[in-house]
Design an enzyme around this catalytic site. Structure first.
Site: not given
Ligand code: FPP
Length: 238
Positions: A35, A31, A22, A65, A18, A129
Site C-alpha cells: 500500500h 501488505r 499481491r 467494504e 488494485d 489537475l
C-alpha cells in the site's frame, strides 16, 4: 502504436488501484508495504496524467467494504491517507492540483476529516489537475446518500420532485460538479467494477491490466490511453 502527441487524451480517468497486496507478497513483504508503494505510485501517476493533459483523475483509495480487512491493514491504509493528505497541501501548490474527497467521510477519524476539509479549501484555487480521492466510498452508498439528500430537500420544500430528472439527481451525488469518466483503468487483473462510480460510469470505457498497481507507470498509462483511442465511442447510437 499511435504517436503519443496524436492521442486523444480522456478528460477524466478513473482508476481502481488494485494489486498492492499481491505485489508485496511477491516480495515476501507485508501488505502494508504494498500500500505504501501504491501511495507513491499515485503521486507519480497523477503527475504523469496531468502532464499528458488529463483534467480529472478519480482514484479508489478505500471502499465501504475495505473496513472488513484486518484491523492492522485498515490502520495502515488510514495512516497512509493521513500522510498523503498532509503532503497534499504542499504538492497541490507545486502541481497546481485541486484535491477533493468523495465518499462518506463521517466515519473517518476526526483528524482525517479536518485534514480533508483543509486540503479541499486550500487547493480549491488550483485549476491544473482535479484529483478526486474516494475514501469510505461505495457507489451504492453514494446513491443512497444522494436519495436521502433529495428527500430532505423535498421535505424542506426546496425541490419539485416531479421535475427531477437525471441532471437534477446527479446534483445530489458526491461528484455533482465533476464530469463523468471517459476511461476506467483497473490494475491487478480482476475484471469487475467493485462498487466504484456506478452512476457515473454508464458510458465509460473499461481498461483492465494484469499489472499490479505499484508497478503502474507512465508507459502503462499511455497504453491505457492508446486502448481508449482505438475505441469508437457511440453512446448507444448505431
Ligand atoms: C487494492 O489492493 C488497494 C487498496 C484497497 C487501497 C488502495 C490504496 C493505495 C493505492 C495507497 C493509499 C492511497 C493513498 C491515496 C495514499 P489490494 O490490497 O486489494 O491488493 P490485492 O488484490 O493484491 O490483495
Amino acid at each position: 502504436m499511435a504517436n503519443e502527441k496524436d492521442l486523444i487524451i480522456p478528460g477524466h480517468i478513473a482508476i481502481i488501484m488494485d494489486g498492492n497486496g499481491r505485489w508485496a507478497k511477491k516480495r515476501l513483504m507485508p501488505r502494508g508495504y504494498g500500500h505504501q508503494a501504491g501511495g507513491k505510485t499515485l503521486e507519480k501517476v497523477s503527475e504523469d496524467a496531468y502532464r499528458l493533459g488529463v483534467k480529472y483523475l478519480t482514484v479508489y483509495a478505500f471502499s465501504t467494504e475495505n473496513w472488513s480487512r484486518p484491523q492492522q491493514e485498515v490502520d495502515t491504509l488510514m495512516n497512509l491517507l493521513r500522510d498523503y493528505l498532509k503532503d497534499s497541501v504542499k504538492n497541490a501548490k507545486k502541481n497546481n492540483m485541486r484535491v477533493r474527497v468523495i465518499g462518506d467521510i463521517s466515519r473517518l477519524d476526526t483528524d482525517i476529516q479536518d485534514q480533508i476539509r483543509l486540503i479541499e479549501k486550500d487547493s480549491a484555487q488550483y485549476d491544473g489537475l482535479n484529483l478526486q480521492i474516494a475514501i469510505n466510498y461505495g457507489g451504492r452508498d453514494e446513491l443512497v446518500r444522494a436519495a436521502k439528500k433529495m428527500a430532505k430537500a423535498y421535505m424542506a420544500g426546496e425541490t419539485d420532485i416531479g421535475a427531477v430528472g437525471e441532471a437534477e439527481f446527479n446534483g445530489y451525488l458526491d461528484t455533482c460538479d465533476i464530469p463523468e469518466p471517459e476511461l476506467l483503468i483497473r490494475t491487478g487483473g480482476e475484471i469487475r467494477v467493485s462498487n466504484f462510480l456506478l452512476w457515473q460510469m454508464a458510458y465509460t470505457e473499461f481498461y483492465f491490466t494484469d499489472v499490479f498497481w505499484p508497478d503502474f507507470d507512465r508507459a502503462e498509462l499511455v497504453k491505457a490511453i492508446e486502448y481508449y483511442n482505438g475505441i469508437e465511442r457511440r453512446f448507444g447510437n448505431a
